[in-house]
Scaffold this active site. Structure first.
Site, PDB file in Angstrom:
ATOM      1  N   ASN A  68       0.799  -1.222   0.000  1.00  0.00           N
ATOM      2  CA  ASN A  68       0.000   0.000   0.000  1.00  0.00           C
ATOM      3  C   ASN A  68       0.833   1.274   0.000  1.00  0.00           C
ATOM      4  O   ASN A  68       2.058   1.246   0.078  1.00  0.00           O
ATOM      5  CB  ASN A  68      -0.973  -0.021   1.187  1.00  0.00           C
ATOM      6  CG  ASN A  68      -2.186  -0.847   0.867  1.00  0.00           C
ATOM      7  OD1 ASN A  68      -3.002  -0.483   0.038  1.00  0.00           O
ATOM      8  ND2 ASN A  68      -2.295  -2.000   1.515  1.00  0.00           N
ATOM      9  N   HIS A  98      24.559   0.145   7.978  1.00  0.00           N
ATOM     10  CA  HIS A  98      26.001   0.303   8.188  1.00  0.00           C
ATOM     11  C   HIS A  98      26.454  -0.500   9.396  1.00  0.00           C
ATOM     12  O   HIS A  98      25.723  -0.635  10.376  1.00  0.00           O
ATOM     13  CB  HIS A  98      26.351   1.782   8.404  1.00  0.00           C
ATOM     14  CG  HIS A  98      26.203   2.603   7.172  1.00  0.00           C
ATOM     15  ND1 HIS A  98      27.187   2.678   6.219  1.00  0.00           N
ATOM     16  CD2 HIS A  98      25.185   3.361   6.725  1.00  0.00           C
ATOM     17  CE1 HIS A  98      26.783   3.470   5.234  1.00  0.00           C
ATOM     18  NE2 HIS A  98      25.559   3.889   5.518  1.00  0.00           N
ATOM     19  N   THR A 145      12.905  -6.934  14.430  1.00  0.00           N
ATOM     20  CA  THR A 145      14.361  -7.093  14.365  1.00  0.00           C
ATOM     21  C   THR A 145      14.780  -8.554  14.271  1.00  0.00           C
ATOM     22  O   THR A 145      15.927  -8.835  13.960  1.00  0.00           O
ATOM     23  CB  THR A 145      15.033  -6.468  15.599  1.00  0.00           C
ATOM     24  OG1 THR A 145      14.534  -7.109  16.775  1.00  0.00           O
ATOM     25  CG2 THR A 145      14.765  -4.968  15.668  1.00  0.00           C
ATOM     26  N   LYS A 146      13.838  -9.464  14.557  1.00  0.00           N
ATOM     27  CA  LYS A 146      14.110 -10.906  14.517  1.00  0.00           C
ATOM     28  C   LYS A 146      13.022 -11.585  13.700  1.00  0.00           C
ATOM     29  O   LYS A 146      11.903 -11.095  13.603  1.00  0.00           O
ATOM     30  CB  LYS A 146      14.118 -11.490  15.924  1.00  0.00           C
ATOM     31  CG  LYS A 146      15.221 -10.949  16.802  1.00  0.00           C
ATOM     32  CD  LYS A 146      15.153 -11.539  18.185  1.00  0.00           C
ATOM     33  CE  LYS A 146      16.235 -10.901  19.053  1.00  0.00           C
ATOM     34  NZ  LYS A 146      16.117 -11.319  20.439  1.00  0.00           N
TER      35      LYS A 146
END
Length: 181
Positions: A68, A98, A145-146
């Protein structure tokens, strides 16, 4: 100097893609443009206006899936999205960042995989290397994050397991409406 010119040319090409894509009025034309730059889009799938691509290619969207308005697709590394996936507005999928402890601040990245029947609600952040399992649900505003397991419902910052989803899924996504939010 030559590398800097090539890099600037690549950034210019991505900007042209984003501008032209946002101006095209019909999903058929949008799909043709994306296929010309190496982005794969399955049958009855669509990517709405206002989406920002970070690269040419490196994106595959299965059948009956929708991305969307206002999403960021950091396809500098691969993003693979399965069939019947719904990604709500303003979701950001990142594949590159980074190495913050590197002396030269070098880039590092991993692909993102979103498997079939996943549902990602609005304003979600998905970080590099995440795999979102079949039928998983990511609640609004989550930071993933996992990796998320099959049929799991997760939410929060960072996203945490909340419960399992009902395993009987009978819907098929078809959300190719003009100017949808």
């Amino acid at each position: 100097m030559k590398n800097a010119i090539l890099l600037q040319g690549k950034f210019l090409l991505v900007q042209i893609l984003n501008t032209v894509y946002s101006l095209l009025p019909f999903f058929t034309l949008k799909k043709i443009l994306l296929q010309c730059v190496g982005i794969k889009i399955g049958h009855k799938s669509c990517i709405h206006r206002g989406v920002k691509f970070f690269h040419i290619g490196n994106l595959s969207l299965g059948n009956n899936s929708v991305i969307n308005f206002g999403c960021y697709l950091d396809n500098r590394r691969n993003i693979t999205i399965g069939n019947n996936v719904s990604i709500s507005h303003n979701t950001k999928i990142y594949t590159l960042g980074h190495a913050i402890d590197s002396p030269d601040f070098c880039t590092q990245g991993k692909p993102v995989i979103i498997k079939d029947n996943a549902c990602i609600f609005a304003n979600v952040l998905i970080m590099p290397g995440v795999v979102i399992g079949d039928g998983a649900v990511i609640l609004p505003g989550s930071v993933v994050t996992k990796s998320v397991g099959e049929m799991e419902v997760v939410g929060g910052n960072p996203a945490k397991f909340l419960r399992k989803r009902n395993t009987t899924l009978e819907y098929s996504i078809d959300y190719s409406y003009w100017y949808a939010l």
